[in-house]
Design a protein around this motif. Sequence first.
Motif, mmCIF file in Angstrom:
data_model
loop_
_atom_site.group_PDB
_atom_site.id
_atom_site.type_symbol
_atom_site.label_atom_id
_atom_site.label_comp_id
_atom_site.label_asym_id
_atom_site.label_seq_id
_atom_site.Cartn_x
_atom_site.Cartn_y
_atom_site.Cartn_z
ATOM 1 N N ASP A 53 -46.926 -19.377 -7.780
ATOM 2 C CA ASP A 53 -47.435 -19.154 -6.428
ATOM 3 C C ASP A 53 -46.409 -18.372 -5.603
ATOM 4 O OD1 ASP A 53 -49.740 -20.484 -7.035
ATOM 5 O OD2 ASP A 53 -49.227 -22.340 -5.985
ATOM 6 N N ALA A 54 -45.146 -18.747 -5.758
ATOM 7 C CA ALA A 54 -44.082 -18.051 -5.026
ATOM 8 C C ALA A 54 -43.969 -16.599 -5.501
ATOM 9 C CB ALA A 54 -42.752 -18.778 -5.205
ATOM 10 N N ASP A 55 -44.062 -16.394 -6.821
ATOM 11 C CA ASP A 55 -44.013 -15.031 -7.356
ATOM 12 C C ASP A 55 -45.145 -14.186 -6.784
ATOM 13 O OD1 ASP A 55 -41.932 -15.923 -8.901
ATOM 14 O OD2 ASP A 55 -42.839 -15.416 -10.840
ATOM 15 N N PHE A 56 -46.315 -14.799 -6.742
ATOM 16 C CA PHE A 56 -47.482 -14.064 -6.262
ATOM 17 C C PHE A 56 -47.325 -13.703 -4.786
ATOM 18 C CE2 PHE A 56 -52.018 -13.849 -4.888
ATOM 19 C CZ PHE A 56 -52.383 -12.784 -5.681
ATOM 20 N N ALA A 57 -46.787 -14.631 -4.023
ATOM 21 C CA ALA A 57 -46.536 -14.352 -2.599
ATOM 22 C C ALA A 57 -45.529 -13.210 -2.455
ATOM 23 C CB ALA A 57 -46.022 -15.614 -1.901
ATOM 24 N N ALA A 58 -44.503 -13.227 -3.292
ATOM 25 C CA ALA A 58 -43.500 -12.164 -3.246
ATOM 26 C C ALA A 58 -44.122 -10.821 -3.626
ATOM 27 C CB ALA A 58 -42.337 -12.494 -4.174
ATOM 28 N N LEU A 59 -45.016 -10.856 -4.604
ATOM 29 C CA LEU A 59 -45.695 -9.621 -5.009
ATOM 30 C C LEU A 59 -46.514 -9.066 -3.849
ATOM 31 C CD1 LEU A 59 -46.617 -7.562 -7.133
ATOM 32 C CD2 LEU A 59 -48.446 -9.150 -7.769
ATOM 33 N N GLN A 60 -47.221 -9.949 -3.166
ATOM 34 C CA GLN A 60 -48.012 -9.483 -2.032
ATOM 35 C C GLN A 60 -47.122 -8.878 -0.942
ATOM 36 O OE1 GLN A 60 -50.538 -13.225 -1.592
ATOM 37 N NE2 GLN A 60 -52.043 -11.637 -1.202
ATOM 38 N N GLY A 61 -45.985 -9.509 -0.694
ATOM 39 C CA GLY A 61 -45.060 -8.983 0.299
ATOM 40 C C GLY A 61 -44.541 -7.608 -0.085
ATOM 41 N N LEU A 62 -44.210 -7.476 -1.362
ATOM 42 C CA LEU A 62 -43.699 -6.190 -1.842
ATOM 43 C C LEU A 62 -44.757 -5.101 -1.716
ATOM 44 C CD1 LEU A 62 -43.037 -4.063 -4.201
ATOM 45 C CD2 LEU A 62 -42.868 -6.022 -5.691
ATOM 46 N N LEU A 63 -45.986 -5.442 -2.005
ATOM 47 C CA LEU A 63 -47.057 -4.444 -1.900
ATOM 48 C C LEU A 63 -47.321 -4.079 -0.435
ATOM 49 C CD1 LEU A 63 -49.528 -5.712 -4.654
ATOM 50 C CD2 LEU A 63 -47.956 -3.770 -4.762
ATOM 51 N N ARG A 64 -47.235 -5.086 0.421
ATOM 52 C CA ARG A 64 -47.438 -4.806 1.849
ATOM 53 C C ARG A 64 -46.385 -3.826 2.363
ATOM 54 N NH1 ARG A 64 -45.529 -6.919 6.046
ATOM 55 N NH2 ARG A 64 -44.709 -8.809 5.064
ATOM 56 N N ARG A 65 -45.135 -4.076 1.967
ATOM 57 C CA ARG A 65 -44.075 -3.174 2.423
ATOM 58 C C ARG A 65 -44.256 -1.776 1.834
ATOM 59 N NH1 ARG A 65 -41.296 -7.866 1.401
ATOM 60 N NH2 ARG A 65 -40.301 -7.103 -0.490
ATOM 61 N N PHE A 66 -44.734 -1.713 0.600
ATOM 62 C CA PHE A 66 -44.999 -0.419 -0.014
ATOM 63 C C PHE A 66 -46.053 0.345 0.785
ATOM 64 C CE2 PHE A 66 -48.054 1.714 -2.992
ATOM 65 C CZ PHE A 66 -47.315 2.870 -3.198
ATOM 66 N N ILE A 67 -47.111 -0.354 1.144
ATOM 67 C CA ILE A 67 -48.211 0.289 1.872
ATOM 68 C C ILE A 67 -47.730 0.762 3.242
ATOM 69 C CG2 ILE A 67 -50.442 -0.127 2.974
ATOM 70 C CD1 ILE A 67 -50.953 -2.106 0.566
ATOM 71 N N GLU A 68 -46.941 -0.078 3.896
ATOM 72 C CA GLU A 68 -46.416 0.321 5.197
ATOM 73 C C GLU A 68 -45.550 1.564 5.088
ATOM 74 O OE1 GLU A 68 -46.414 -4.122 7.284
ATOM 75 O OE2 GLU A 68 -44.614 -3.344 6.295
ATOM 76 N N SER A 69 -44.792 1.645 4.002
ATOM 77 C CA SER A 69 -43.917 2.812 3.843
ATOM 78 C C SER A 69 -44.725 4.068 3.525
ATOM 79 C CB SER A 69 -42.887 2.548 2.740
ATOM 80 O OG SER A 69 -43.480 2.705 1.464
ATOM 81 N N GLU A 70 -45.914 3.875 3.001
ATOM 82 C CA GLU A 70 -46.777 5.014 2.684
ATOM 83 C C GLU A 70 -47.610 5.435 3.893
ATOM 84 O OE1 GLU A 70 -47.650 6.593 -0.847
ATOM 85 O OE2 GLU A 70 -45.544 6.218 -0.454
ATOM 86 N N SER A 71 -47.556 4.625 4.909
ATOM 87 C CA SER A 71 -48.403 4.855 6.067
ATOM 88 C C SER A 71 -47.764 5.834 7.042
ATOM 89 C CB SER A 71 -48.677 3.526 6.758
ATOM 90 O OG SER A 71 -49.191 3.735 8.041
#
Lengths: 185, 185
Positions: free
Chosen positions: B151-169
Amino acid sequence: MLAAGLAVADEKGLDAVTMGAVATRLNVTPMALYRHVADKADLLDGIVELLLTEFPPPPAGSWADQLAAMAVAIRASAQRHPSVFPLLLQRPATTSRARLARDSVYSALQEAGVDVARIEQAERLVSTAILGFAASEAAGRFRNHSRRQLDADFAALQGLLRRFIESESRIVGNERPAATTPPAP
Amino acid sequence: MLAAGLAVADEKGLDAVTMGAVATRLNVTPMALYRHVADKADLLDGIVELLLTEFPPPPAGSWADQLAAMAVAIRASAQRHPSVFPLLLQRPATTSRARLARDSVYSALQEAGVDVARIEQAERLVSTAILGFAASEAAGRFRNHSRRQLDADFAALQGLLRRFIESESRIVGNERPAATTPPAP
DNA sequence: ACCTGAACACCGTTCAAGT
DNA sequence: ACCTGAACACCGTTCAAGT
């Protein structure tokens, strides 16, 4: 014999990996295989393990170079053995070969300065992202995309992982590694 | 009938999905199935497609909330159908159901303000990361890790993807969406 | 120690025949 | 339109027997 099984998988697909087909390639009857493997599942396990053997040790260089080289090697292995590679998602890193690959990523993250408390999770996320891409490509999910497009995707994935690792690192800017990393020679 | 096949897979694993087993569950002979599917591969295709049906439409909310909800739903689907889910890596988004799921991610990225020129690649990377994690978990690669850890890994994955998307924005800070996104109602 | 022949249960698939 | 019985080739696996 595991090599024979891998060859059958590469040439004719996973469904063609039959006790009979592997035996034929070895000029032997199917029953002879049971001297070397417990059953067919064990044979497939061995074939996956053999594939793992092809992951080369990471070259010398910066952590970013090491990680990039490993990612490229893993993807290349997936392209060479597309029908076997996806089976990697079923196996935890229990064998010594698998642990070696995992530890290589671990070391690179350590060199990058990733916090010790987060390094195992970071390894899982990085490995899973690379494996997920390579397995998708091998299994055929990207079959409607050009090789050029996939190369670009893969490069973007590597860039995204590199930025993730940097953000997980205690090192800001160009400072020297912090105390918990081994001192430079 | 596809539901019967999915049920067999969930209860007894993919290897147990046999023309005979599915037929028995429907109180019919194996041969009767050939009225509805061309062959066993076609049956499996249909079962995977049925699984896709379970992905709910994204709820209303910010792009980040939408994406998070979709990721959670996909992972939940993988946990419900662990032996079928990994087959998703073999299929491009050709069916309408699969395209619908892909377009939902696309829309969220659009709302996030990801540059149009990069949005398709971003969609592939985000979807592949989520799929790769969920498939790994379903297929058993993480079988030695606790649910809490995952669950913690999955939360971290979501955070990493969110930051990726923000950087692409293109959107920096809290400004309003740029011209290419649809105006707010 | 390694391999084989014969045998068994099971599987996917076909085809003509049944309702 | 939908289903079945009989049949075929093939597959994984066993076991006693061979060298």
